[in-house]
Design an enzyme around this catalytic site. Structure first.
Site, short mmCIF file in Angstrom:
data_model
loop_
_atom_site.label_atom_id
_atom_site.label_comp_id
_atom_site.label_asym_id
_atom_site.label_seq_id
_atom_site.Cartn_x
_atom_site.Cartn_y
_atom_site.Cartn_z
N HIS A 181 0.83 -1.21 0.00
CA HIS A 181 0.00 0.00 0.00
C HIS A 181 0.87 1.26 0.00
CE1 HIS A 181 -2.67 -3.14 1.83
NE2 HIS A 181 -3.55 -2.58 1.02
N HIS A 182 0.30 2.35 -0.50
CA HIS A 182 1.01 3.64 -0.52
C HIS A 182 1.21 4.17 0.90
CE1 HIS A 182 0.82 8.22 -1.27
NE2 HIS A 182 2.06 7.81 -1.48
N GLY A 183 2.41 4.65 1.21
CA GLY A 183 2.70 5.21 2.53
C GLY A 183 2.20 6.64 2.65
N ASP A 184 0.89 6.81 2.54
CA ASP A 184 0.31 8.16 2.44
C ASP A 184 0.46 9.02 3.70
OD1 ASP A 184 -1.49 6.56 3.85
OD2 ASP A 184 -3.28 7.37 2.88
N THR A 213 -3.98 6.88 -3.48
CA THR A 213 -3.01 7.95 -3.73
C THR A 213 -1.67 7.33 -4.11
OG1 THR A 213 -2.60 7.97 -1.36
CG2 THR A 213 -4.08 9.67 -2.21
#
Ligand code: TV7
Ligand code: CA
Ligand code: ZN
Length: 390
Positions: A181-184, A213
């Site tokens: 997953h994106h490290g938003d 994102t």
């Protein structure tokens, strides 16, 4: 024991607290803190504890967590109880902090958050105080949590708290995130500063994969006077990427980033949901491929804070994090790939009882990343780095 000794010339600290493992998100929830029990079993059975300084993580204090989160939000986390989920008078407040199916209220929630956060803060301080060169907290890595709300199984952003500690000493810190997953949350926290370069590799599908994102051209504020300009690097990937391509991409991107940015310390989030066969993931990495990214990062020779993150097939999460611990103590070649008889819950590793089962063959997901797509990612990121330099 089996000949695992301290690494030559550097010190590794290992931060854990068995109280973290005892928390439950709910029986159907994919996040299982119990995976940390299996990880610990492997690390101990292989005798890796002989090679590290072991610390019982302490709970981060309210004040320490308030270096990033608002007091309102922390106060809410401290006082909320599972029964509040049903209480109508609490429902607006609960919704405002993004509590729900992904981020439920469970018994001991605040204790859980403060313990995993305390482990990461402790680990960062060991690096800053020169008491360790590499510091590990597998219970941390909860990269989605925001200043005022929970998100994606994350409540308190231990990574942001750890980086804030490192910034007291290091002018520049580089953050690398190999969770699927994106490290938003980490990206957003340091979006407007040039003192942290965030780099996330992730599955990207704006509409169908959380959090939506992390596009290639999402690089930080575009205003030329904003110091954070272009200090977010995103490596959006499609389903099914395999070891060879991933490692080649990882080395190309990370070497360019380090060359341009010259960080004083590295924080590596090792989310194990990028492995093949993960319950939520869609990549085809093997334990060896995932570990090779950790090994490469270690060769950079910088102080390194290593945290966990996602990972929803517990037996494989523990395989990866145990293997990566062995890499970090320079003992990967001394580890028997057959899981020792002495491991409690050894049946979890049936039928192969191997540390390195062929994950990519067991649930093959078609690789949708063409060579051309990957080459374009590297070229575009190198171009971004040229602009970042100014
Ligand atoms: C770092 N995917 C965290 C990754 C967070 C992913 C999501 C689930 C999920 C939640 C469950 C559940 C699930 C089988 C999977 C849009 C939604 C769809 C909740 C059901 N089963 C990390 C977060 C992601 C909760 N969320 O990076 C309870 O999957 O996609 C979403 C959001 C709305 C909420 N619903 C899911 O790895 C640690 N959630 C079963 C029970
Ligand atoms: Ca990632
Ligand atoms: Zn994840």
């Amino acid at each position: 024991h089996n000949g695992i000794t301290r690494p030559k010339g550097y010190t590794v600290s290992y931060h854990a607290n068995p109280a973290v493992e005892a928390h439950h998100f709910g029986s159907s929830h994919p996040m299982k803190p119990w995976r940390l029990v299996l990880t610990k079993e492997l690390v101990l059975a292989y005798g890796m504890h002989h090679a590290m300084d072991l610390y019982l993580s302490r709970a981060a204090t309210f004040e320490e967590m308030a270096e990033f989160h608002t007091e309102d939000y922390l106060e809410f986390l401290r006082q909320v109880i599972p029964a509040d989920m049903e209480a109508a008078e609490q429902s607006d407040r609960i919704a405002s902090y993004n509590i729900g199916d992904d981020c439920p209220i469970f018994d001991g929630l605040f204790n859980y958050c403060s313990l995993y956060a305390g482990g990461t803060v402790d680990a960062a301080r060991k690096l800053v105080n020169n008491q360790a060169d590499i510091a590990i907290n597998w219970s941390g890595g909860l990269h989605h949590a925001k200043k005022t709300e929970a998100s994606g199984f994350c409540y308190v952003n231990d990574i942001v708290l750890g980086i804030l500690q490192l910034l007291r000493f290091h002018p520049r810190v580089m953050y690398i995130d190999i969770d699927v997953h994106h490290g938003d949350g980490v990206e957003q926290a340091f979006w407007s500063t040039d003192r942290v370069l965030t780099v996330s590799f992730h599955k990207y599908d704006k509409d169908n994969f959380f959090p939506g994102t992390g596009a290639l051209d999402s690089n930080g504020p575009s205003h030329p006077l904003n110091p954070g300009s272009r200090h977010a690097i995103n490596v959006p990937l499609n389903d099914g990427i395999e070891d060879g391509d991933y490692l080649q991409l990882f080395k190309a991107v990370i070497s360019s980033c380090v060359e341009t940015y010259n960080p004083g310390a590295i924080v590596l989030q090792c989310g194990a949901d990028s492995l093949g066969c993960d319950r939520l993931g869609c990549f085809n990495l093997n334990v060896t491929g995932h570990g090779a990214c950790v090994a490469y990062t270690k060769t950079l020779g910088l102080p390194m804070l290593v945290v966990g993150g996602g990972g929803y097939t517990p037996r494989n999460v523990s395989r990866a994090w145990a293997h990566e611990t062995s890499i970090l103590i320079d003992a990967a070649d001394k580890i028997d790939p057959n899981i020792p008889d002495t491991v409690t819950f050894r049946n979890q590793f049936a039928p192969d009882y191997s540390l390195f089962p062929p994950l990519s063959e067991m649930r093959k997901i078609e690789n949708k990343n063409s060579k051309q797509y990957l080459n374009n990612l590297v070229a575009t990121i190198r171009e971004q780095l040229r602009y970042m330099q100014g």
